[in-house]
Design an enzyme around this catalytic site. Structure first.
Site, PDB file in Angstrom:
ATOM      1  N   HIS A 133     138.490 -71.165  93.850  1.00 30.68           N
ATOM      2  CA  HIS A 133     137.861 -71.912  95.085  1.00 30.68           C
ATOM      3  C   HIS A 133     138.679 -71.436  96.324  1.00 30.68           C
ATOM      4  O   HIS A 133     137.996 -71.264  97.577  1.00 30.68           O
ATOM      5  CB  HIS A 133     137.590 -73.370  95.036  1.00 30.68           C
ATOM      6  CG  HIS A 133     138.735 -74.173  95.368  1.00 30.68           C
ATOM      7  ND1 HIS A 133     139.585 -74.779  94.226  1.00 30.68           N
ATOM      8  CD2 HIS A 133     139.567 -74.567  96.397  1.00 30.68           C
ATOM      9  CE1 HIS A 133     140.759 -75.604  94.860  1.00 30.68           C
ATOM     10  NE2 HIS A 133     140.458 -75.308  96.019  1.00 30.68           N
TER      11      HIS A 133
ATOM     12  N   ASP B 131     138.854 -72.271  87.314  1.00 27.20           N
ATOM     13  CA  ASP B 131     139.224 -72.375  88.807  1.00 27.20           C
ATOM     14  C   ASP B 131     140.480 -71.654  88.959  1.00 27.20           C
ATOM     15  O   ASP B 131     141.340 -72.062  89.490  1.00 27.20           O
ATOM     16  CB  ASP B 131     139.546 -73.859  89.442  1.00 27.20           C
ATOM     17  CG  ASP B 131     139.535 -73.998  90.911  1.00 27.20           C
ATOM     18  OD1 ASP B 131     139.033 -72.824  91.595  1.00 27.20           O
ATOM     19  OD2 ASP B 131     139.887 -74.923  91.451  1.00 27.20           O
TER      20      ASP B 131
ATOM     21  N   SER C 231     145.941 -76.226  97.494  1.00 28.78           N
ATOM     22  CA  SER C 231     145.331 -75.794  96.188  1.00 28.78           C
ATOM     23  C   SER C 231     145.804 -74.210  95.886  1.00 28.78           C
ATOM     24  O   SER C 231     146.038 -73.572  96.565  1.00 28.78           O
ATOM     25  CB  SER C 231     143.821 -75.380  96.448  1.00 28.78           C
ATOM     26  OG  SER C 231     143.222 -76.674  96.703  1.00 28.78           O
TER      27      SER C 231
END
Length: 293
Positions: free
Chosen positions: A31, A61, A139
């Site tokens: 992402h 992911d 992230s």
């Protein structure tokens, strides 16, 4: 905000990552790089390199990038394991929260075995929960144990405000170790399975049954070769259950998520033993897992 110096906005696509090997492979979240027209990787010494996407696995992911950097500046991260983690053990999260690069936060493993939903709506299993501060920009950054070994990749936070609230999640390193070499080798991921379509959980609950019921087997699949049977139509238009999987290698299977979580930990070529109920009789089937497209 130039007047108050408060940090409240992160450029779209900003995130973190870690060096996988001396060939310049960088691991981050899918992402983070999703729909990016161009990607730049900035190392700790401040040098930046254009990055190319090697492969992505949206279902977990995970994304692998590559930069053309000299080997001497590529310090790959020591790889640990996540299967033996314990709740309460110390962890560290490194990343780029709110654009503040090279930030480190500390905490503990708050819980194990969590489930997280990826952008593709598929579930990521065995996710690590931590109270180490994870914020937007973290992230893709590494979650480390106290010895500095990679045990997970920071992926998400649970928060009403969008910022740190004490509940962060990381993709486990055992999943990363399985996926990343496949992405480097071929740019894609193969999944292991037995070649069946399964009955939805809500139908199983309505029928008062527990386990994973086979709707149908794929022709020439591992399940078909093992003689597993799906649902059959009987007289009057009624349906009769075929095989209902209740154990895999002795581990109980209560619903579809239990089964999919176990499949997610295996690779094609692995041997598994299914324990099934067919009618009132229990039987076992030894199956070699196959690649699923």
């Amino acid at each position: 905000d130039l007047f108050s110096m408060r940090l409240y906005e992160v450029p779209q696509g900003a995130g973190s990552g870690f060096i996988w090997d001396k060939k310049g492979h960088i691991v981050s979240n899918f992402h983070v790089v999703y729909e990016a027209a161009a990607i730049q990787v900035t190392l700790k010494d401040g040098t930046s390199y254009d990055a190319q996407v090697v492969g992505v696995d949206p279902d977990h992911d995970i994304a692998v990038l590559r930069i053309a950097a000299p080997e001497e500046v590529l310090a790959s991260i020591p790889i640990g394991t996540s299967a033996d983690l314990q709740v309460g053990q110390s962890v560290m999260a490194i990343g780029n929260p709110f654009g503040l690069d090279s930030s480190l936060s500390v905490g503990i493993v708050s819980a194990l075995g969590r489930t997280m939903v990826a952008m593709t709506r598929r579930q990521i299993f065995d996710v690590i929960q931590t109270d180490a501060a994870i914020n937007p920009g973290n992230s893709g950054g590494p979650l480390l144990d106290s010895a500095g070994r990679l045990i997970g990749m920071n992926a998400a936070i649970m928060s009403t405000s969008g910022s740190y609230a004490g509940v962060g999640f990381a993709v486990p390193v055992d999943t990363i170790r399985r996926i990343v070499p496949q992405l480097i080798a071929s740019g894609k991921v193969t999944r292991a399975g037995i070649g069946i379509q399964i009955v939805p959980d809500h139908i199983m609950r309505q029928a008062g049954k527990e386990g994973v019921a086979i709707l149908r087997t794929i022709p020439r699949s591992a399940a078909a070769r093992a003689g597993l049977q799906g649902i059959k139509e009987i007289r009057g238009g009624n349906m009769m259950f075929g095989d209902i999987i209740q154990e895999v290698d002795g581990a109980p299977i209560r619903n579809n998520d239990d089964f999919l979580a176990l499949m997610d930990r295996h690779q094609a070529g692995d041997n598994i033993r299914l324990t099934c109920i067919r009618g009132k009789e229990k039987h076992t089937a030894d199956i070699v897992l196959q690649n699923l497209e």
